[in-house]
Design a protein around this motif. Sequence first.
Motif, mmCIF file in Angstrom:
data_model
loop_
_atom_site.group_PDB
_atom_site.id
_atom_site.type_symbol
_atom_site.label_atom_id
_atom_site.label_comp_id
_atom_site.label_asym_id
_atom_site.label_seq_id
_atom_site.Cartn_x
_atom_site.Cartn_y
_atom_site.Cartn_z
ATOM 1 N N VAL A 153 64.921 -16.249 28.655
ATOM 2 C CA VAL A 153 65.506 -15.476 30.017
ATOM 3 C C VAL A 153 66.087 -16.459 31.188
ATOM 4 O O VAL A 153 65.312 -17.303 31.288
ATOM 5 C CB VAL A 153 64.711 -14.472 30.343
ATOM 6 N N SER A 154 67.260 -16.305 31.419
ATOM 7 C CA SER A 154 67.967 -17.116 32.544
ATOM 8 C C SER A 154 68.445 -16.057 33.378
ATOM 9 O O SER A 154 69.395 -15.395 33.102
ATOM 10 C CB SER A 154 68.864 -18.097 31.871
ATOM 11 N N PHE A 156 70.124 -17.337 36.678
ATOM 12 C CA PHE A 156 70.805 -17.616 37.799
ATOM 13 C C PHE A 156 72.018 -17.293 38.114
ATOM 14 O O PHE A 156 72.044 -16.075 38.856
ATOM 15 C CB PHE A 156 70.738 -19.321 37.410
ATOM 16 N N SER A 157 73.117 -17.713 37.723
ATOM 17 C CA SER A 157 74.374 -16.980 38.115
ATOM 18 C C SER A 157 74.569 -15.702 37.463
ATOM 19 O O SER A 157 74.857 -14.773 38.122
ATOM 20 C CB SER A 157 75.442 -17.861 37.761
ATOM 21 N N ASP A 158 74.061 -15.647 36.115
ATOM 22 C CA ASP A 158 74.141 -14.496 35.395
ATOM 23 C C ASP A 158 72.805 -14.235 34.746
ATOM 24 O O ASP A 158 72.043 -14.885 34.719
ATOM 25 C CB ASP A 158 75.208 -14.487 34.221
ATOM 26 N N PHE A 159 72.542 -13.045 34.368
ATOM 27 C CA PHE A 159 71.457 -12.678 33.804
ATOM 28 C C PHE A 159 71.746 -12.926 32.021
ATOM 29 O O PHE A 159 72.788 -11.918 31.570
ATOM 30 C CB PHE A 159 70.981 -11.195 34.059
ATOM 31 N N ALA A 160 70.903 -13.686 31.616
ATOM 32 C CA ALA A 160 71.385 -13.569 30.207
ATOM 33 C C ALA A 160 70.052 -13.773 29.498
ATOM 34 O O ALA A 160 68.882 -14.364 29.937
ATOM 35 C CB ALA A 160 71.959 -15.091 29.781
ATOM 36 N N MET A 161 69.917 -13.055 28.193
ATOM 37 C CA MET A 161 68.594 -12.947 27.542
ATOM 38 C C MET A 161 68.964 -13.044 25.981
ATOM 39 O O MET A 161 69.912 -12.313 25.768
ATOM 40 C CB MET A 161 67.945 -11.919 28.091
ATOM 41 N N GLN A 162 68.090 -13.809 25.580
ATOM 42 C CA GLN A 162 68.269 -13.772 24.096
ATOM 43 C C GLN A 162 66.829 -13.578 23.535
ATOM 44 O O GLN A 162 65.851 -13.988 23.881
ATOM 45 C CB GLN A 162 68.568 -15.040 23.528
ATOM 46 N N ALA A 163 66.937 -12.577 22.357
ATOM 47 C CA ALA A 163 65.485 -12.175 21.894
ATOM 48 C C ALA A 163 65.584 -11.938 20.349
ATOM 49 O O ALA A 163 66.482 -11.437 19.998
ATOM 50 C CB ALA A 163 64.934 -10.974 22.827
ATOM 51 N N SER A 164 64.501 -12.329 19.840
ATOM 52 C CA SER A 164 64.158 -12.014 18.403
ATOM 53 C C SER A 164 63.003 -10.713 18.331
ATOM 54 O O SER A 164 62.056 -10.806 19.125
ATOM 55 C CB SER A 164 63.539 -13.069 17.590
ATOM 56 N N LEU B 146 58.320 -11.083 42.910
ATOM 57 C CA LEU B 146 58.657 -12.583 42.311
ATOM 58 C C LEU B 146 59.653 -12.047 41.306
ATOM 59 O O LEU B 146 59.725 -11.528 40.428
ATOM 60 C CB LEU B 146 57.295 -12.928 41.780
ATOM 61 N N GLU B 147 60.856 -12.785 41.648
ATOM 62 C CA GLU B 147 62.054 -12.820 40.666
ATOM 63 C C GLU B 147 62.173 -13.760 39.789
ATOM 64 O O GLU B 147 61.928 -15.057 40.235
ATOM 65 C CB GLU B 147 63.459 -12.533 41.532
ATOM 66 N N ILE B 148 62.150 -13.265 38.539
ATOM 67 C CA ILE B 148 62.127 -14.200 37.326
ATOM 68 C C ILE B 148 63.541 -14.956 37.304
ATOM 69 O O ILE B 148 64.533 -14.413 37.274
ATOM 70 C CB ILE B 148 61.768 -13.564 36.077
ATOM 71 N N GLU B 149 63.400 -16.313 37.369
ATOM 72 C CA GLU B 149 64.573 -17.033 37.168
ATOM 73 C C GLU B 149 64.909 -17.628 35.911
ATOM 74 O O GLU B 149 65.883 -17.494 35.196
ATOM 75 C CB GLU B 149 64.520 -18.442 38.195
ATOM 76 N N GLN B 150 63.666 -18.049 35.399
ATOM 77 C CA GLN B 150 64.018 -18.473 33.922
ATOM 78 C C GLN B 150 62.774 -18.040 33.200
ATOM 79 O O GLN B 150 61.529 -17.999 33.825
ATOM 80 C CB GLN B 150 64.002 -20.080 33.724
#
Lengths: 195, 195
Positions: A153-154, A156-164, B146-150
């Motif tokens: 998960v990231s 920062f500027s956007d919310f991005a998530m990759q998951a299996s 707590l906001e998750i950044e990564q």
Amino acid sequence: MRSMPASGTHPESKLNAGSGTPSKNLMAERRRRKRLNDRLSMLRSTVPKISKMDRTATLGDTIDYVKELTKRIKTVEEEMGTTPEELNLLKNFSSGGNEETPTRSSTKLCANIENQGGGDTKIEICCSTNPGALIATVTALDVLGLEIEQCVVSCFSDFAMQASCSQAEGKRQVISTDEIKQALLRSAGYGARCL
Amino acid sequence: MRSMPASGTHPESKLNAGSGTPSKNLMAERRRRKRLNDRLSMLRSTVPKISKMDRTATLGDTIDYVKELTKRIKTVEEEMGTTPEELNLLKNFSSGGNEETPTRSSTKLCANIENQGGGDTKIEICCSTNPGALIATVTALDVLGLEIEQCVVSCFSDFAMQASCSQAEGKRQVISTDEIKQALLRSAGYGARCL
DNA sequence: GATTACACGTGATGC
DNA sequence: TGCATCACGTGTAAT
């Protein structure tokens, strides 16, 4: 204690002593009064906060109680509405689910789902950072019966998530990738905040 | 419409026509009746489901409504207790929080929290895979502000998660790393299942 | 036209 | 003592 208010003259009052159809209406009125008092007693037993045994006080307390209850209902249900998006999700699911994606115009929102076979699914979702997007997505996957095996998960500027994910046992099986996509877009785009 | 029931004889009725202190009580009774009717009107406007304009019906509907409300309150509050572990978390927080960690004997459970300064915190948590551990942890972090950044998650043999968080604005600031640890251990060890 | 529901005035009763 | 509340019987409008 007001105790048996002395019904005074028994049936047959002063004026209609001898007539054949004397107190037809009288009895009706008696019954009416009784019904009303019974309701009043029920109210008194239903409403916890009864300050006095007055009729007016009883009604007043009832009004206050009802207002207080509706207030609590409202706040609690509001919390329920925002906290677990699960309910909304489930509702959207049972009611067809393909009305249209509420694409929350002017904010980035996209998802990509790949079925890897064997109950394994690859998820990618990206949207403009909004508080709760992560938790909403995780919750949504949980509701869908998809167990996250790995994810990155990231936020920062956007919310991005990759998951299996793997299809959880006993949960609603055979969900199409499109259903998953719709659900994720819905939950992430919702932007609901927890607490 | 029952409309102005024809007060008939104006003040001063048949018997007390000329006396000086005749209808003192009468006025009082009038006021009483007015108050009571006002309350009744308020009730009618407060309770949404009014079948008829009857006095008894109004009271009956009110009783039903109150019962329905209490019922809904009860069920909703029950759901609130089980679904989001946030409440439990918050409760554990406000009541000291250091009773003892419920270390769920015989299952792996450990966490490591590092304060990086500037409101940034590094989280590591690891426990034996249990359904809901991820969602519980994410929820817990959210509650803690707590906001998750990564973050990176792995849920194979064990559940392991590493995350970089930033202190959300407006939330309860200055939480000690130990408090965070306790909260996370609690939520992850809880194994509560959502829905 | 019979039934229902209400407001009214009055006497009784407790503070 | 007065003041508040109540139950009662009746007249009456609406169904």
